[in-house]
Design a protein around this motif. Structure first.
Motif, short mmCIF file in Angstrom:
data_model
loop_
_atom_site.label_atom_id
_atom_site.label_comp_id
_atom_site.label_asym_id
_atom_site.label_seq_id
_atom_site.Cartn_x
_atom_site.Cartn_y
_atom_site.Cartn_z
N ASN A 82 50.23 32.88 33.46
CA ASN A 82 49.75 33.39 32.43
C ASN A 82 49.46 32.69 31.27
O ASN A 82 48.33 32.72 30.53
N LYS A 83 50.34 31.47 31.03
CA LYS A 83 50.10 30.28 30.16
C LYS A 83 48.82 29.73 30.21
O LYS A 83 47.95 29.35 29.56
N LYS A 132 45.47 31.94 29.50
CA LYS A 132 45.65 31.90 28.20
C LYS A 132 44.80 30.65 27.57
O LYS A 132 43.97 30.61 26.55
N ASN A 133 45.36 29.34 28.31
CA ASN A 133 44.67 28.16 27.85
C ASN A 133 43.36 28.00 28.02
O ASN A 133 42.35 27.49 27.25
N GLU A 137 41.16 30.54 28.17
CA GLU A 137 40.85 31.39 27.20
C GLU A 137 40.46 30.84 25.93
O GLU A 137 39.52 30.99 25.16
N LYS A 138 41.57 29.82 25.37
CA LYS A 138 41.29 29.23 23.95
C LYS A 138 40.40 28.14 24.25
O LYS A 138 39.69 27.65 23.24
N LEU A 178 41.19 39.14 31.04
CA LEU A 178 40.95 38.47 29.82
C LEU A 178 39.22 38.84 29.38
O LEU A 178 39.12 38.24 28.03
N PRO A 210 37.12 31.94 29.63
CA PRO A 210 38.21 32.84 30.13
C PRO A 210 37.70 33.25 31.54
O PRO A 210 36.54 33.92 31.76
#
Length: 217
Positions: free
Chosen positions: A64-65, A68-69, A71-72, A170, A76
Motif C-alpha cells: 500500500n505504501k 501511494k508513493n 501516486e505521489k 488509484l 499511479p
C-alpha cells in the motif's frame, strides 16, 4: 475484448525490497514522459506494475505504501500483478513450445545437487533457461524469462492467469489488455527482454513480437 493502445509496465520491484528506490523513481519519470507523448498522439494507455514475490525468500515490501508513493510521483498504476500467480500461465506456455525447441539436461542422481534444467533452443542454437527442478521432488522453478513472457502475453489478453492482476484503486478503471506492450526497465534487464522475445517467437503468439517495446534507461 476492449483494449487500450498501450499496456505499460513500470517500477518493477522485488518483494524483499523494503521501499521505493531510485530505480523505481527513475522508472516513474521515464513513464510520465512516455505517457505524455502517447496522450499527445491521441492514443490510450494503462499503467501496470509487476511485483516479483516469487523469487525472493523474504518479503519486506509494504504494498500500500509503495503504491501511494508512486501516486505521489504522478504515476499511479491502474493494475498491480504478482509474479507467483504467473506460474500456471508459464506452465501452459512451456507446454506450447515445440518439443524440438526444448532441451532438458539431467544430472546424474548421485550428484549432491540434483537439478534438471530445461532450455529453449532457438533456430540459431541460442539456449535460454526456462525451468529448473531442484532437490524437492515435483517442485519446479520457472525462470524470470519465462514468467516475464507469460506476463507480456497476459497483457496482450491472449492468455489468462487466475487472480494474477488486481485493480489498485488509484485511478479510474481502464481496460487491462493492450494492442501494444511497453516495458519500462533499467538496462540491466536487456538480456531478459531479448530472451522474452525469443520465447514468444517459439510460440503460436510470435506475431505479437513486433508489438512488444522496451523503454530502457
Amino acid at each position: 475484448m476492449e483494449k487500450v493502445d498501450y499496456n505499460i509496465e513500470f517500477a518493477h520491484i522485488y518483494s524483499d525490497q523494503p521501499a521505493l528506490t531510485d530505480e523505481q523513481i527513475q522508472s516513474a519519470d521515464v513513464t510520465k514522459r512516455l505517457i505524455e507523448k502517447i496522450a499527445g498522439n491521441n492514443k490510450t494507455f494503462v499503467l501496470t506494475l509487476l511485483v516479483d514475490e516469487y523469487h525472493p525468500k523474504f518479503h519486506k515490501l509494504n504494498f500500500n505504501k509503495f503504491l501511494k508513493n508512486l501516486e505521489k510521483l504522478g504515476a499511479p498504476p491502474t493494475y498491480i500483478a504478482y509474479e507467483s500467480k504467473m506460474v500456471p500461465a508459464a506452465k501452459m506456455l512451456l507446454k506450447s513450445i515445440p518439443y524440438d525447441m526444448k532441451k532438458t539436461i539431467r544430472f546424474h542422481p548421485e550428484i549432491i545437487i540434483n537439478e534438471d534444467i530445461t532450455y529453449l533452443v532457438d533456430r540459431g542454437g541460442m539456449k535460454i533457461k526456462i525451468k529448473t527442478k531442484g532437490d524437492v521432488i515435483h517442485f519446479s522453478r520457472y525462470t524470470c524469462a519465462l514468467l516475464s513472457c507469460a506476463w507480456v502475453l497476459l497483457r496482450f489478453g491472449v492468455i489468462q492467469a487466475k487472480n494474477a492482476v488486481e485493480l489498485t484503486g488509484l485511478t479510474t478503471p481502464k481496460p487491462f489488455a493492450g494492442r501494444n506492450v511497453i516495458n519500462v526497465l533499467p538496462k540491466k534487464y536487456e538480456g531478459v527482454e531479448l530472451a522474452n522475445k525469443n520465447i514468444i517467437l517459439a510460440t503460436q503468439y510470435k506475431r505479437l513480437v513486433k508489438n512488444v517495446h522496451s523503454e530502457l534507461f
